[in-house]
Write a protein that holds these residues in place. Sequence first.
Motif, PDB file in Angstrom:
ATOM      1  N   ARG A  16      -4.290   6.494   9.634  1.00  0.00           N
ATOM      2  CA  ARG A  16      -3.418   5.594  10.389  1.00  0.00           C
ATOM      3  C   ARG A  16      -2.025   5.535   9.772  1.00  0.00           C
ATOM      4  NH1 ARG A  16      -1.717   0.305  10.142  1.00  0.00           N
ATOM      5  NH2 ARG A  16      -1.163  -0.644  12.154  1.00  0.00           N
ATOM      6  N   SER A  17      -1.953   5.414   8.450  1.00  0.00           N
ATOM      7  CA  SER A  17      -0.658   5.379   7.775  1.00  0.00           C
ATOM      8  C   SER A  17       0.089   6.695   7.962  1.00  0.00           C
ATOM      9  CB  SER A  17      -0.844   5.100   6.281  1.00  0.00           C
ATOM     10  OG  SER A  17      -1.415   3.826   6.070  1.00  0.00           O
ATOM     11  N   SER A  43       0.842  -1.202   0.000  1.00  0.00           N
ATOM     12  CA  SER A  43       0.000   0.000   0.000  1.00  0.00           C
ATOM     13  C   SER A  43       0.876   1.251   0.000  1.00  0.00           C
ATOM     14  CB  SER A  43      -0.895   0.011   1.242  1.00  0.00           C
ATOM     15  OG  SER A  43      -0.111   0.230   2.416  1.00  0.00           O
ATOM     16  N   ASP A  57      -3.934   7.461   4.280  1.00  0.00           N
ATOM     17  CA  ASP A  57      -5.033   7.415   5.232  1.00  0.00           C
ATOM     18  C   ASP A  57      -4.519   7.827   6.611  1.00  0.00           C
ATOM     19  OD1 ASP A  57      -4.489   4.816   7.009  1.00  0.00           O
ATOM     20  OD2 ASP A  57      -3.968   4.323   4.947  1.00  0.00           O
TER      21      ASP A  57
END
Length: 249
Positions: free
Chosen positions: A182-183, A150, A180
């Motif tokens: 969290r990333s 990802s 996103d």
Amino acid sequence: MIKTTNIHKVFNSGKPNQVNAVNGIDIKIDTEEFLVIVGANGSGKTTLLDLVAGSVFPTSGSVSIDDENVTKLPDYKRSKWIARVFQNPMSGTASDLSILDNFRLATIRTRPKGLSIGINETFKNQVREKISTLGLGLENKIEQPMGTLSGGQRQALTLLMSVMDSCKVLLLDEPTAALDPRSAEIVMRTADELIKDYRLTSILITHNLKDAYNYGSRIILMGEGQIQKDLDIKEKQALKQTDLFDWFS
């Protein structure tokens, strides 16, 4: 230390679509300082970063790193000082190569390239150990092609790769913009830890005002190619998050 002296950058000079992207900026960034740059689109943030990186050359003025004039050096010749993480997670890695091969290339980024890849068990264990600090479970997937990951995973790995070779300066060009939440949190936490652990001089460009508030030892606001506000560590610590929103209201 990074220093720009009366630096200007004009695109399409003399044409109807002329853009004065950076207008006479004088700035000194001390060794181990973590500078955060905020500003609206078109304020000159990325152009200033490009001028430091050597991706573009100034129309006038100068850039120095560790008191060495690098104004006319292209980005690949500044790589002995500078590592850069781009907004696009795909820009910092080779999709068709494995995680391990990407890390090996990062290790020899500034060194003469030979015919031998130079991967052994010691290197594999070193890579696994570094990757395990991310908490993403990728340390057991080092043979997996980078292109199968990802964007957040690739960006986090790109950060780790940036310090595999000699590096004094880390440039972060909106590194979480395409991620996103969290990333993005993992990437920023990792960046902050690396900057502290390796005692790097760093510049972060971000539109995320929460990150601008939480990270860095100094913050500047850019507008129309100039520095409109410049807060040192004490002033930044006294800053309220709502103050940053007020800058853009």
